[in-house]
Design a protein around this motif. Structure first.
Motif, PDB file in Angstrom:
ATOM      1  N   GLY A   1     -15.209  43.225 -35.292  1.00 25.39           N
ATOM      2  CA  GLY A   1     -15.555  41.805 -35.319  1.00 25.39           C
ATOM      3  C   GLY A   1     -15.695  41.226 -33.927  1.00 25.39           C
ATOM      4  N   LEU A   2     -14.910  41.742 -32.969  1.00 20.00           N
ATOM      5  CA  LEU A   2     -15.025  41.290 -31.588  1.00 20.00           C
ATOM      6  C   LEU A   2     -16.311  41.788 -30.945  1.00 20.00           C
ATOM      7  CD1 LEU A   2     -11.355  41.898 -30.396  1.00 20.00           C
ATOM      8  CD2 LEU A   2     -12.440  39.680 -30.779  1.00 20.00           C
ATOM      9  N   ALA A   3     -16.854  42.882 -31.483  1.00 13.13           N
ATOM     10  CA  ALA A   3     -18.093  43.436 -30.934  1.00 13.13           C
ATOM     11  C   ALA A   3     -19.299  42.594 -31.304  1.00 13.13           C
ATOM     12  CB  ALA A   3     -18.284  44.869 -31.415  1.00 13.13           C
ATOM     13  N   ARG A   4     -19.186  41.833 -32.394  1.00 12.55           N
ATOM     14  CA  ARG A   4     -20.294  40.974 -32.837  1.00 12.55           C
ATOM     15  C   ARG A   4     -20.136  39.590 -32.223  1.00 12.55           C
ATOM     16  NH1 ARG A   4     -18.815  43.754 -37.522  1.00 12.55           N
ATOM     17  NH2 ARG A   4     -17.593  41.968 -38.227  1.00 12.55           N
ATOM     18  N   GLU A   5     -21.180  39.103 -31.603  1.00 12.36           N
ATOM     19  CA  GLU A   5     -21.095  37.833 -30.885  1.00 12.36           C
ATOM     20  C   GLU A   5     -20.680  36.687 -31.799  1.00 12.36           C
ATOM     21  OE1 GLU A   5     -23.816  35.098 -27.857  1.00 12.36           O
ATOM     22  OE2 GLU A   5     -24.584  36.984 -28.663  1.00 12.36           O
ATOM     23  N   GLU A   6     -21.248  36.634 -32.998  1.00 17.74           N
ATOM     24  CA  GLU A   6     -20.928  35.545 -33.916  1.00 17.74           C
ATOM     25  C   GLU A   6     -19.454  35.577 -34.305  1.00 17.74           C
ATOM     26  OE1 GLU A   6     -22.300  33.787 -38.309  1.00 17.74           O
ATOM     27  OE2 GLU A   6     -23.288  35.544 -37.437  1.00 17.74           O
ATOM     28  N   GLY A   7     -18.967  36.760 -34.663  1.00 13.46           N
ATOM     29  CA  GLY A   7     -17.569  36.866 -35.061  1.00 13.46           C
ATOM     30  C   GLY A   7     -16.625  36.540 -33.918  1.00 13.46           C
ATOM     31  N   ARG A   8     -16.940  37.013 -32.719  1.00 19.24           N
ATOM     32  CA  ARG A   8     -16.084  36.752 -31.564  1.00 19.24           C
ATOM     33  C   ARG A   8     -16.051  35.265 -31.226  1.00 19.24           C
ATOM     34  NH1 ARG A   8     -18.600  39.678 -28.648  1.00 19.24           N
ATOM     35  NH2 ARG A   8     -19.799  38.202 -27.401  1.00 19.24           N
ATOM     36  N   GLU A   9     -17.182  34.591 -31.311  1.00 19.12           N
ATOM     37  CA  GLU A   9     -17.229  33.164 -30.995  1.00 19.12           C
ATOM     38  C   GLU A   9     -16.414  32.349 -31.998  1.00 19.12           C
ATOM     39  OE1 GLU A   9     -21.283  32.018 -30.728  1.00 19.12           O
ATOM     40  OE2 GLU A   9     -21.570  32.857 -28.711  1.00 19.12           O
ATOM     41  N   LEU A  10     -16.445  32.745 -33.266  1.00 18.55           N
ATOM     42  CA  LEU A  10     -15.632  32.043 -34.265  1.00 18.55           C
ATOM     43  C   LEU A  10     -14.147  32.203 -33.964  1.00 18.55           C
ATOM     44  CD1 LEU A  10     -17.550  32.889 -37.575  1.00 18.55           C
ATOM     45  CD2 LEU A  10     -17.429  30.669 -36.416  1.00 18.55           C
TER      46      LEU A  10
END
Length: 254
Positions: free
Chosen positions: A231-240
């Motif tokens: 999830g941290l690798a995906r920009e959207e998930g990390r930003e949330l």
């Protein structure tokens, strides 16, 4: 060798053991004494005679005897699984390290984590074999630009997903300094320095993230950690996750 029974089988807390050669203990001289460690005390005066049994000289106060029976049950429980644990835990550890190091940020292709501890030296294949390393993994999480993500952010984000990750210096500032390459910076410490001042000097929070696998750990635990890292690798998930962490800090300030 200091032993924490809590870390071995989860219960009881507040009860541990110190294993040492009697010849080694006989060489130690304590500059103070406390209840239970002395045989004779001069009052008034400064004369005192330590307890005759060497081990009693290091048992300050009354031990937690009410919880001692739990140690027997815990050791019996642990011994039943002990032959199988190295094979099981080394397999989980190897899979977790291999999978974590393969993760890449979608936007830059850079690593998501940097594993700092020594990986397993070999794959165990049968019950009874002993692993060359333990099942504790020290690492740091990285941003797409390669910078270390704040430990407080990782702790908050993982806790929100019911994942318990230890962050900080793990009661071992020397080990953390060595892993992070901060030995020269440690030489700059001065009396009265605070953790915040030192973190400002090095430019990031101090410590590492620790993943500890043990008797109760299973593949589902490992898989949840991997999903969190992915999830941290995906920009959207990390930003949330980042927004939730930032909001939590703002709420504490208010």
């Amino acid at each position: 060798m200091a032993i924490s029974f809590y870390k071995m089988f989860g219960f009881p807390t507040g009860v541990g053991a110190l294993i040492a050669k009697e010849s080694f203990l006989a060489q130690l001289t304590r500059p103070w004494f406390a209840g239970g460690t002395v045989d004779v005390v001069q009052a008034p005066g400064t004369l005192h005679t330590m307890a005759a049994d060497i081990h009693e000289q290091f048992e300050d106060g009354t031990i937690n005897y009410l919880n001692l029976p739990a140690i027997t049950d815990g050791l019996r429980f642990l011994s039943a699984y002990l032959p199988f644990l190295p094979l099981r835990l080394s397999t989980l550890t190897d899979y977790l390290i291999t999978s974590l190091t393969q993760l890449r940020h979608e936007s830059t292709g850079t690593p998501v984590v940097r594993v700092l501890s020594r990986p397993p030296t070999r794959r165990l294949k049968s019950v009874g074999e002993q692993a060359g390393t333990g099942s504790v993994i020290s690492l740091i999480f990285l941003s797409p630009s390669g910078d270390m993500l704040p430990l407080s952010f990782i702790e908050h984000a993982s806790t929100a997903q019911n994942i318990s990750l230890r962050t900080g210096c793990m009661c071992n500032p020397g080990g953390a300094a060595a892993l992070l390459g901060l030995r020269d910076d440690m030489n700059l410490l001065y009396p009265g320095v605070t953790m915040r001042k030192f973190e400002e000097h090095v430019g990031h929070e101090l410590g590492v993230v620790r993943i500890s696998l043990g008797l109760a750990s299973n593949f589902q635990d490992v898989w949840r950690v991997l999903r969190f890292a992915a999830g941290l690798a995906r920009e959207e998930g990390r930003e949330l996750m980042w927004e939730a962490w930032t909001e939590s800090k703002t709420a504490r300030v208010l």
